[in-house]
Each structure stands twice: as C-alpha cells, then as structure tokens.
Design a protein around this motif. Structure first.
Motif, PDB file in Angstrom:
ATOM      1  N   GLU A 228      -9.912 -26.916  -7.389  1.00 48.19           N
ATOM      2  CA  GLU A 228     -11.748 -28.066  -6.966  1.00 48.19           C
ATOM      3  C   GLU A 228     -11.461 -27.436  -5.427  1.00 48.19           C
ATOM      4  N   LEU A 229     -10.659 -26.656  -4.603  1.00 51.78           N
ATOM      5  CA  LEU A 229     -10.888 -26.514  -2.986  1.00 51.78           C
ATOM      6  C   LEU A 229     -12.317 -25.474  -2.598  1.00 51.78           C
ATOM      7  N   ARG A 230     -12.426 -24.867  -3.318  1.00 54.70           N
ATOM      8  CA  ARG A 230     -14.223 -23.584  -3.270  1.00 54.70           C
ATOM      9  C   ARG A 230     -14.965 -23.393  -3.895  1.00 54.70           C
ATOM     10  N   GLY A 231     -15.723 -22.619  -4.380  1.00 56.78           N
ATOM     11  CA  GLY A 231     -16.527 -22.451  -5.012  1.00 56.78           C
ATOM     12  C   GLY A 231     -17.626 -22.421  -5.391  1.00 56.78           C
ATOM     13  N   GLY A 232     -17.982 -22.332  -6.650  1.00 52.73           N
ATOM     14  CA  GLY A 232     -19.444 -22.392  -7.133  1.00 52.73           C
ATOM     15  C   GLY A 232     -19.590 -23.688  -7.923  1.00 52.73           C
ATOM     16  N   PRO A 233     -20.697 -24.447  -8.142  1.00 55.60           N
ATOM     17  CA  PRO A 233     -20.828 -26.116  -8.330  1.00 55.60           C
ATOM     18  C   PRO A 233     -20.544 -25.921  -9.701  1.00 55.60           C
ATOM     19  N   THR A 234     -20.173 -27.543 -10.750  1.00 54.31           N
ATOM     20  CA  THR A 234     -19.691 -26.128 -11.837  1.00 54.31           C
ATOM     21  C   THR A 234     -19.144 -28.164 -12.604  1.00 54.31           C
ATOM     22  N   ARG A 235     -19.638 -29.153 -13.313  1.00 56.06           N
ATOM     23  CA  ARG A 235     -18.924 -29.986 -13.893  1.00 56.06           C
ATOM     24  C   ARG A 235     -17.519 -30.101 -13.760  1.00 56.06           C
ATOM     25  N   VAL A 236     -16.254 -31.540 -12.779  1.00 55.78           N
ATOM     26  CA  VAL A 236     -15.404 -32.046 -12.353  1.00 55.78           C
ATOM     27  C   VAL A 236     -14.779 -32.731 -12.894  1.00 55.78           C
ATOM     28  N   ARG A 237     -14.032 -33.562 -13.461  1.00 51.68           N
ATOM     29  CA  ARG A 237     -13.621 -34.323 -13.856  1.00 51.68           C
ATOM     30  C   ARG A 237     -13.533 -35.712 -13.476  1.00 51.68           C
ATOM     31  N   LEU A 238     -13.855 -36.635 -13.186  1.00 51.74           N
ATOM     32  CA  LEU A 238     -13.712 -37.747 -12.861  1.00 51.74           C
ATOM     33  C   LEU A 238     -12.144 -38.912 -13.137  1.00 51.74           C
ATOM     34  N   SER A 239     -11.627 -39.693 -12.297  1.00 48.87           N
ATOM     35  CA  SER A 239     -10.255 -40.130 -11.873  1.00 48.87           C
ATOM     36  C   SER A 239     -10.678 -41.324 -13.531  1.00 48.87           C
ATOM     37  N   PRO A 240      -9.392 -41.671 -14.282  1.00 47.96           N
ATOM     38  CA  PRO A 240      -9.155 -42.468 -15.166  1.00 47.96           C
ATOM     39  C   PRO A 240      -9.965 -43.926 -14.426  1.00 47.96           C
ATOM     40  N   THR A 241      -9.877 -44.067 -12.995  1.00 47.15           N
ATOM     41  CA  THR A 241      -9.644 -45.025 -12.522  1.00 47.15           C
ATOM     42  C   THR A 241     -11.260 -44.637 -12.243  1.00 47.15           C
ATOM     43  N   ALA A 242     -11.794 -43.962 -11.533  1.00 49.91           N
ATOM     44  CA  ALA A 242     -13.400 -44.139 -11.565  1.00 49.91           C
ATOM     45  C   ALA A 242     -14.508 -44.202 -12.369  1.00 49.91           C
ATOM     46  N   ALA A 243     -13.524 -43.647 -13.647  1.00 48.51           N
ATOM     47  CA  ALA A 243     -14.267 -44.041 -14.759  1.00 48.51           C
ATOM     48  C   ALA A 243     -13.997 -45.651 -15.264  1.00 48.51           C
ATOM     49  N   ASP A 244     -12.825 -46.315 -15.456  1.00 52.24           N
ATOM     50  CA  ASP A 244     -12.687 -47.724 -15.252  1.00 52.24           C
ATOM     51  C   ASP A 244     -14.111 -48.123 -15.492  1.00 52.24           C
ATOM     52  N   ALA A 245     -14.513 -48.884 -16.725  1.00 49.59           N
ATOM     53  CA  ALA A 245     -15.903 -50.109 -16.390  1.00 49.59           C
ATOM     54  C   ALA A 245     -15.399 -51.261 -15.773  1.00 49.59           C
ATOM     55  N   GLU A 246     -14.223 -51.944 -15.843  1.00 49.10           N
ATOM     56  CA  GLU A 246     -14.254 -52.947 -15.374  1.00 49.10           C
ATOM     57  C   GLU A 246     -13.808 -52.731 -14.322  1.00 49.10           C
ATOM     58  N   THR A 247     -12.634 -51.697 -13.475  1.00 50.64           N
ATOM     59  CA  THR A 247     -12.695 -51.298 -11.928  1.00 50.64           C
ATOM     60  C   THR A 247     -14.380 -51.648 -11.522  1.00 50.64           C
ATOM     61  N   GLY A 248     -15.641 -50.835 -12.366  1.00 55.40           N
ATOM     62  CA  GLY A 248     -17.026 -50.489 -12.170  1.00 55.40           C
ATOM     63  C   GLY A 248     -17.430 -51.574 -12.002  1.00 55.40           C
TER      64      GLY A 248
END
Length: 275
Positions: A228-248
């Motif tokens: 994911e260093l360069r290139g055209g736009p696409t959907r990529v993954r969030l880290s598990p921590t970023a997606a964690d509802a309690e952390t949010g």
C-alpha cells in the motif's frame, strides 16, 4: 471549496495557481490551526455565518514526529493536531454536513496506524515520548475516530458517511519539515526518492473517498500497490485495534472531554438535506 490553512499567504498563492487552470473555480481561503482548539471554534463559527450547508469535510492536517511539544490547550502536539482538532471540527460542522448533498467526512490516516498504540494513561507523553511512536498513535486515533464516527452516524440514521483514506508513501514536505534527526534522513532524504509517489498520486485515495458515489460509509481507501505504498485507490483493511468498538467508545469519550465538543447526532439526523 474552502481551503483551511495555517499560512494564508500560501493559501492565496495556491488559489491563484488553481484559478489560473480553472477560472470558474469558487475557492475561499480561511485561517485554521488544527492544533489550537480556539482556532477550530473560530473557524467553525465563521463557516456557519457564511454557509447553509457543507457537502464534504476532508480531515487531512498533520504533523509528523517533531520533538515533544504541547498545543495551546496543553495536549501533545501530534495528538492535538492530527486527531483532536479533526474530532472537534467534525463535531462543530456536523449540522452543516447533515444539510449537505450526499454528505461525507473523510479522515486521513496512514499505513502507520497499524503500528500505533493508544496510550490512554499517557496521551501527552509526560512519562515517555518517542516522536514516531506518538505519530503512529495519532494516526491510529484517526482510524479509530473515522470508524467510530461511522458507527454513530449509522446508529443515528444520519445521511452523513464517514470514510477513511491514506496516501501510501507520498513525497511531500511532511517528511522533511517534521521529523528530527535520523527520522528526517530515513523518511525524507532516503525514502522519498526511492519509494514515494508524487503528491498528485497520493491524493487519489482521499479524493476517491470524497467523490466516488458508491463508496460505503466505514470504508478505508488506500493505494493498491505492494504494501500500500503507492498505486491507485482501492479498499484496504483497518487494523483490528482501529475496528474495535470498545476502543472506539473509549477514544470518543476521551476526545469529548479533551475538546469539550459533543456531537448532536440525534438532532442532526433529522435535518433535511439541501436542495
């Protein structure tokens, strides 16, 4: 389009360059320092005075790996500028966004959010500070905020979409103006020439998130190239921590306390969009 800038002279030069290419562009330059919550409030008040609605908010201000310093309100500078300012600005402009056409908030994070850790017991770095570790923390906070905002907007039935984007490795002055010591050599003088893509390519993920009609709220957009260093736009993954509802939830509550900004989601969801 409103260009929110710390340096108004640079902002006016940018407007002159853009209007030379696009004479019909309607551009405004307004002062905004995301590291200063007083500046954020003043900016939001002036936007409210002059506009009935906003269609898109792109949260892309950032500082990277400076020596430890504090914001005007006493928060660690990277956390203040990269996260708290965006949190406050989004909350203060949410009513105008709710009234917009196909409204969305795009928050710019980084690949580095996957190496980040939220130090809830020492967000200001009083007990230990490392420039890149606190940069990574701020970029994780961006990702957590964007995802939590998506959850809350969805639950409230709001028409506003929350999206995340990252530019990959892009050759801007961020790597030269912020990092100190060895980090400036690694990222700016070595990394930029060897690995980075030009700024117009790095901007594509956030432009895609801001304009693609079918992109789903909660999506994270980044480059499609190796690592994911360069290139055209696409959907990529969030880290598990970023997606964690309690952390949010926890970061949201801390951010409300540190900024004194509350999101009026229930009321905003009921406001009709602009014609």
């Amino acid at each position: 389009m409103i260009l929110a800038v710390r340096d108004e002279a640079k902002g006016r030069r940018t407007v002159a360059e853009l209007t030379a290419e696009q004479p019909d562009a309607r551009l405004e330059v307004r002062h905004l320092d995301l590291a200063d919550l007083d500046s954020v409030r003043t900016f939001a008040q002036r936007v409210h005075a002059d506009h009935q609605h906003l269609d898109v908010l792109i949260n892309n201000a950032g500082v990277m790996a400076p020596p430890r310093s504090l914001s005007a309100q006493g928060h660690e500078l990277q956390f203040a500028c990269n996260h708290l300012g965006h949190f406050a600005l989004t909350g203060l402009l949410l009513d105008l966004l709710t009234a917009g056409r196909n409204p969305r908030v795009v928050t710019v994070s980084s690949i580095n959010h996957r190496q980040g850790r939220l130090r809830f017991d020492d967000l200001a770095g009083e007990r230990g500070y490392a420039p890149m570790a606190f940069y990574n923390q701020s970029k994780l906070a961006n990702a957590v905020f964007g995802r939590e905002l998506h959850r809350r907007l969805t639950e409230a039935g709001s028409p506003v979409r929350s999206l995340l984007a990252h530019p990959g490795y892009t050759a801007t002055n961020l790597q030269m103006s912020g990092p100190v010591g060895l980090w400036r050599v690694v990222f700016g003088r070595i990394g930029n020439p060897l690995f980075a893509q030009p700024p117009d390519r790095g901007a594509l993920p956030q432009l895609y998130a801001a304009t693609e009609p079918e992109v789903e709220s909660g999506a994270f957009i980044g480059p499609d190239g190796p690592a994911e260093l360069r290139g055209g736009p696409t959907r990529v993954r969030l880290s598990p921590t970023a997606a964690d509802a309690e952390t949010g939830r926890r970061l949201w509550e801390v951010s409300e306390r540190l900024t004194d900004v509350r999101f009026a989601l229930a009321a905003a969801a009921q406001r009709p969009p602009a014609p």
